[in-house]
Design a protein around this motif. Structure first.
Motif, PDB file in Angstrom:
ATOM      1  N   ASP A 263      18.488   4.166  63.638  1.00 58.59           N
ATOM      2  CA  ASP A 263      19.812   4.571  64.081  1.00 58.59           C
ATOM      3  C   ASP A 263      19.723   5.198  65.471  1.00 58.59           C
ATOM      4  O   ASP A 263      18.732   5.873  65.802  1.00 58.59           O
ATOM      5  N   ASP A 264      20.745   4.979  66.291  1.00 60.84           N
ATOM      6  CA  ASP A 264      20.749   5.509  67.656  1.00 60.84           C
ATOM      7  C   ASP A 264      20.637   7.029  67.680  1.00 60.84           C
ATOM      8  O   ASP A 264      20.176   7.596  68.675  1.00 60.84           O
ATOM      9  N   GLN A 265      21.064   7.678  66.620  1.00 62.00           N
ATOM     10  CA  GLN A 265      21.072   9.130  66.573  1.00 62.00           C
ATOM     11  C   GLN A 265      19.791   9.716  65.994  1.00 62.00           C
ATOM     12  O   GLN A 265      19.691  10.934  65.841  1.00 62.00           O
ATOM     13  N   SER A 266      18.820   8.861  65.666  1.00 63.62           N
ATOM     14  CA  SER A 266      17.608   9.357  65.009  1.00 63.62           C
ATOM     15  C   SER A 266      16.393   8.592  65.500  1.00 63.62           C
ATOM     16  O   SER A 266      16.466   7.404  65.806  1.00 63.62           O
ATOM     17  N   ASP A 267      15.271   9.313  65.598  1.00 68.47           N
ATOM     18  CA  ASP A 267      14.004   8.659  65.915  1.00 68.47           C
ATOM     19  C   ASP A 267      13.118   8.549  64.675  1.00 68.47           C
ATOM     20  O   ASP A 267      11.923   8.267  64.770  1.00 68.47           O
ATOM     21  N   ALA A 268      13.693   8.777  63.493  1.00 70.10           N
ATOM     22  CA  ALA A 268      12.949   8.657  62.238  1.00 70.10           C
ATOM     23  C   ALA A 268      12.637   7.190  61.964  1.00 70.10           C
ATOM     24  O   ALA A 268      13.326   6.288  62.452  1.00 70.10           O
ATOM     25  N   PRO A 269      11.600   6.898  61.188  1.00 72.31           N
ATOM     26  CA  PRO A 269      11.282   5.507  60.834  1.00 72.31           C
ATOM     27  C   PRO A 269      12.463   4.831  60.150  1.00 72.31           C
ATOM     28  O   PRO A 269      13.247   5.470  59.446  1.00 72.31           O
ATOM     29  N   VAL A 270      12.577   3.526  60.350  1.00 75.76           N
ATOM     30  CA  VAL A 270      13.677   2.793  59.731  1.00 75.76           C
ATOM     31  C   VAL A 270      13.453   2.626  58.233  1.00 75.76           C
ATOM     32  O   VAL A 270      14.391   2.470  57.463  1.00 75.76           O
ATOM     33  N   ALA A 271      12.195   2.680  57.802  1.00 78.96           N
ATOM     34  CA  ALA A 271      11.860   2.557  56.380  1.00 78.96           C
ATOM     35  C   ALA A 271      10.539   3.261  56.112  1.00 78.96           C
ATOM     36  O   ALA A 271       9.688   3.368  57.007  1.00 78.96           O
ATOM     37  N   ILE A 272      10.387   3.746  54.897  1.00 78.52           N
ATOM     38  CA  ILE A 272       9.136   4.346  54.426  1.00 78.52           C
ATOM     39  C   ILE A 272       8.645   3.528  53.250  1.00 78.52           C
ATOM     40  O   ILE A 272       9.369   3.346  52.266  1.00 78.52           O
ATOM     41  N   LEU A 273       7.420   3.008  53.349  1.00 79.07           N
ATOM     42  CA  LEU A 273       6.811   2.256  52.258  1.00 79.07           C
ATOM     43  C   LEU A 273       5.657   3.076  51.700  1.00 79.07           C
ATOM     44  O   LEU A 273       4.822   3.574  52.460  1.00 79.07           O
ATOM     45  N   SER A 274       5.608   3.202  50.389  1.00 82.15           N
ATOM     46  CA  SER A 274       4.601   4.053  49.761  1.00 82.15           C
ATOM     47  C   SER A 274       3.746   3.261  48.787  1.00 82.15           C
ATOM     48  O   SER A 274       4.253   2.388  48.072  1.00 82.15           O
ATOM     49  N   GLY A 275       2.472   3.584  48.770  1.00 81.24           N
ATOM     50  CA  GLY A 275       1.547   2.950  47.837  1.00 81.24           C
ATOM     51  C   GLY A 275       0.539   3.956  47.311  1.00 81.24           C
ATOM     52  O   GLY A 275       0.224   4.949  47.981  1.00 81.24           O
ATOM     53  N   GLU A 276       0.041   3.702  46.137  1.00 87.16           N
ATOM     54  CA  GLU A 276      -0.938   4.586  45.521  1.00 87.16           C
ATOM     55  C   GLU A 276      -2.333   4.308  46.085  1.00 87.16           C
ATOM     56  O   GLU A 276      -2.638   3.194  46.523  1.00 87.16           O
ATOM     57  N   LEU A 277      -3.171   5.332  46.054  1.00 82.06           N
ATOM     58  CA  LEU A 277      -4.600   5.161  46.344  1.00 82.06           C
ATOM     59  C   LEU A 277      -5.368   6.245  45.616  1.00 82.06           C
ATOM     60  O   LEU A 277      -4.790   7.244  45.177  1.00 82.06           O
ATOM     61  N   ASP A 278      -6.653   6.038  45.482  1.00 78.60           N
ATOM     62  CA  ASP A 278      -7.512   6.971  44.747  1.00 78.60           C
ATOM     63  C   ASP A 278      -8.630   7.407  45.673  1.00 78.60           C
ATOM     64  O   ASP A 278      -9.633   6.714  45.818  1.00 78.60           O
ATOM     65  N   LEU A 279      -8.435   8.554  46.331  1.00 75.67           N
ATOM     66  CA  LEU A 279      -9.399   9.036  47.315  1.00 75.67           C
ATOM     67  C   LEU A 279      -9.653  10.523  47.088  1.00 75.67           C
ATOM     68  O   LEU A 279      -9.057  11.381  47.731  1.00 75.67           O
ATOM     69  N   PRO A 280     -10.535  10.851  46.136  1.00 76.48           N
ATOM     70  CA  PRO A 280     -10.867  12.262  45.952  1.00 76.48           C
ATOM     71  C   PRO A 280     -11.696  12.778  47.121  1.00 76.48           C
ATOM     72  O   PRO A 280     -12.624  12.107  47.592  1.00 76.48           O
ATOM     73  N   SER A 281     -11.354  13.943  47.612  1.00 77.58           N
ATOM     74  CA  SER A 281     -12.114  14.603  48.665  1.00 77.58           C
ATOM     75  C   SER A 281     -12.665  15.893  48.077  1.00 77.58           C
ATOM     76  O   SER A 281     -11.984  16.921  48.051  1.00 77.58           O
ATOM     77  N   ASP A 282     -13.897  15.804  47.577  1.00 74.93           N
ATOM     78  CA  ASP A 282     -14.506  16.944  46.904  1.00 74.93           C
ATOM     79  C   ASP A 282     -16.016  16.831  47.003  1.00 74.93           C
ATOM     80  O   ASP A 282     -16.542  15.924  47.635  1.00 74.93           O
ATOM     81  N   ARG A 283     -16.714  17.754  46.374  1.00 81.23           N
ATOM     82  CA  ARG A 283     -18.185  17.773  46.441  1.00 81.23           C
ATOM     83  C   ARG A 283     -18.837  16.899  45.375  1.00 81.23           C
ATOM     84  O   ARG A 283     -20.051  16.775  45.338  1.00 81.23           O
ATOM     85  N   SER A 284     -18.047  16.301  44.493  1.00 79.58           N
ATOM     86  CA  SER A 284     -18.641  15.537  43.398  1.00 79.58           C
ATOM     87  C   SER A 284     -18.721  14.038  43.701  1.00 79.58           C
ATOM     88  O   SER A 284     -19.277  13.287  42.907  1.00 79.58           O
ATOM     89  N   THR A 285     -18.144  13.588  44.820  1.00 89.13           N
ATOM     90  CA  THR A 285     -18.182  12.172  45.190  1.00 89.13           C
ATOM     91  C   THR A 285     -18.839  12.020  46.559  1.00 89.13           C
ATOM     92  O   THR A 285     -18.797  12.947  47.379  1.00 89.13           O
ATOM     93  N   PRO A 286     -19.484  10.873  46.817  1.00 90.65           N
ATOM     94  CA  PRO A 286     -20.100  10.664  48.124  1.00 90.65           C
ATOM     95  C   PRO A 286     -19.092  10.880  49.243  1.00 90.65           C
ATOM     96  O   PRO A 286     -17.934  10.458  49.141  1.00 90.65           O
ATOM     97  N   PRO A 287     -19.482  11.525  50.325  1.00 92.68           N
ATOM     98  CA  PRO A 287     -18.509  11.952  51.339  1.00 92.68           C
ATOM     99  C   PRO A 287     -17.950  10.825  52.208  1.00 92.68           C
ATOM    100  O   PRO A 287     -16.791  10.878  52.602  1.00 92.68           O
ATOM    101  N   ALA A 288     -18.750   9.829  52.551  1.00 94.20           N
ATOM    102  CA  ALA A 288     -18.272   8.765  53.429  1.00 94.20           C
ATOM    103  C   ALA A 288     -17.333   7.836  52.657  1.00 94.20           C
ATOM    104  O   ALA A 288     -17.670   7.347  51.588  1.00 94.20           O
ATOM    105  N   ALA A 289     -16.138   7.606  53.198  1.00 91.31           N
ATOM    106  CA  ALA A 289     -15.120   6.820  52.496  1.00 91.31           C
ATOM    107  C   ALA A 289     -14.520   5.788  53.444  1.00 91.31           C
ATOM    108  O   ALA A 289     -13.814   6.141  54.391  1.00 91.31           O
ATOM    109  N   LYS A 290     -14.814   4.525  53.182  1.00 89.25           N
ATOM    110  CA  LYS A 290     -14.205   3.439  53.938  1.00 89.25           C
ATOM    111  C   LYS A 290     -12.877   3.093  53.271  1.00 89.25           C
ATOM    112  O   LYS A 290     -12.835   2.778  52.089  1.00 89.25           O
ATOM    113  N   LEU A 291     -11.799   3.169  54.034  1.00 88.40           N
ATOM    114  CA  LEU A 291     -10.457   2.986  53.482  1.00 88.40           C
ATOM    115  C   LEU A 291      -9.809   1.763  54.128  1.00 88.40           C
ATOM    116  O   LEU A 291      -9.487   1.765  55.315  1.00 88.40           O
ATOM    117  N   ASP A 292      -9.626   0.705  53.340  1.00 86.88           N
ATOM    118  CA  ASP A 292      -8.984  -0.524  53.802  1.00 86.88           C
ATOM    119  C   ASP A 292      -7.554  -0.562  53.272  1.00 86.88           C
ATOM    120  O   ASP A 292      -7.332  -0.702  52.065  1.00 86.88           O
TER     121      ASP A 292
END
Length: 281
Positions: free
Chosen positions: A194-223
């Motif tokens: 909209d001319d009155q807003s610079d917000a995104p025209v749409a928001i698309l959401s998807g699930e992912l499983d990316l724990p960030s903790d000490r119990s999982t290997p730290p390096a995470a390749k995210l595709d």
């Protein structure tokens, strides 16, 4: 939704060296966005069949994005708010707000607070996407991170894609006999803010499983990936849409508002996918 988690011990991801105190997970993100013809919809000459018996062929598909946010639960209460699946009483979430049944426009943050008793979700990292994306010549693009790719302790469970604009051009024809439109027609669809807003025209959401903790290997390749298909056009009755002086069915918020709204609602149903591969440094 496609989710997979591979624990590959002893493998290092380039550029993701991890040191104590650097972060609980160090993410290496990439993305790919495509408009993909489906074999079950294909005709012999490149068109895609729609549920309405119209057929479309897309010749141009260009998307601009404001970025991708990786979100984690902010604690307590119900599940994280998902703009692609709004709670009862809300519909058509885009541009940072949802349409409430009484016509009011309610910000995402307010709805998330209502769902989670104030919990909602928080952005852990933002992945900027600077250049436009050609969906007909897709590429896997490496992404940077803001503020950094080393994540705090969190359970990252959602990716939120901000679509800044989307242009689609092609041809449409009728597969019925007798046809509802006499000949193939050119079309153009422009999703723009909209001319009155610079917000995104749409928001698309998807699930992912990316724990960030000490119990999982730290390096995470995210595709990360997003696939649009001809199903986007299923809601339209093209016989009701007028052509401009150049013979083009030009669908914008002002020229064909009902068709534009129907396409926007259908666009919001497309969910990005994520594949996470973990490794020790």
């Amino acid at each position: 939704m496609r989710r997979s988690l591979f624990l590959l011990l002893g493998l290092a991801l380039g550029g993701c060296a991890w040191e104590p105190g650097q972060g609980f997970a160090v993410v290496e993100p990439s993305m790919r966005v495509t408009y993909e013809p489906l074999s079950e919809r294909a005709t012999s000459d490149g068109y895609q069949r729609l549920s309405s018996d119209y057929q479309v062929r897309v010749d141009l598909a260009v998307m601009r994005m404001s970025g991708i946010e990786l979100l984690a639960s902010a604690g307590g209460g119900g599940g994280a708010f998902d703009p692609s699946n709004p709670p009862p009483g809300y519909s058509l979430c885009h541009g940072g707000h949802c349409h409430r049944d009484d016509g009011a426009l309610i910000p995402y943050e307010q709805i998330a607070a209502e769902m989670g008793g104030g919990g909602g979700s928080r952005t852990v990292v933002t992945l900027p996407v600077a250049e436009p994306l050609d969906l007909l010549a897709p590429e896997t693009r490496a992404l940077s991170c803001s503020p950094r790719c080393a994540l705090p302790e969190a359970q990252v469970s959602q990716g939120r894609w901000g679509v800044e604009s989307l242009r689609l051009e092609g041809s449409v024809r009728d597969g019925r006999v007798p046809p509802r439109i006499a000949d193939a027609r050119r079309f153009r669809v422009d999703f723009v803010p909209d001319d009155q807003s610079d917000a995104p025209v749409a928001i698309l959401s998807g699930e992912l499983d990316l724990p960030s903790d000490r119990s999982t290997p730290p390096a995470a390749k995210l595709d990360l990936s997003l696939k649009l298909t001809a199903a986007l056009f299923d809601p339209l009755d093209w016989s009701t849409l007028s052509q401009d002086q150049n013979g083009v069915v030009n669908i914008t918020a002002s020229t064909h508002p009902e068709a534009y709204k129907a396409l926007m609602e259908r666009l919001a149903r497309f969910s990005p996918e994520a594949e996470v591969t973990r490794a020790d440094p």
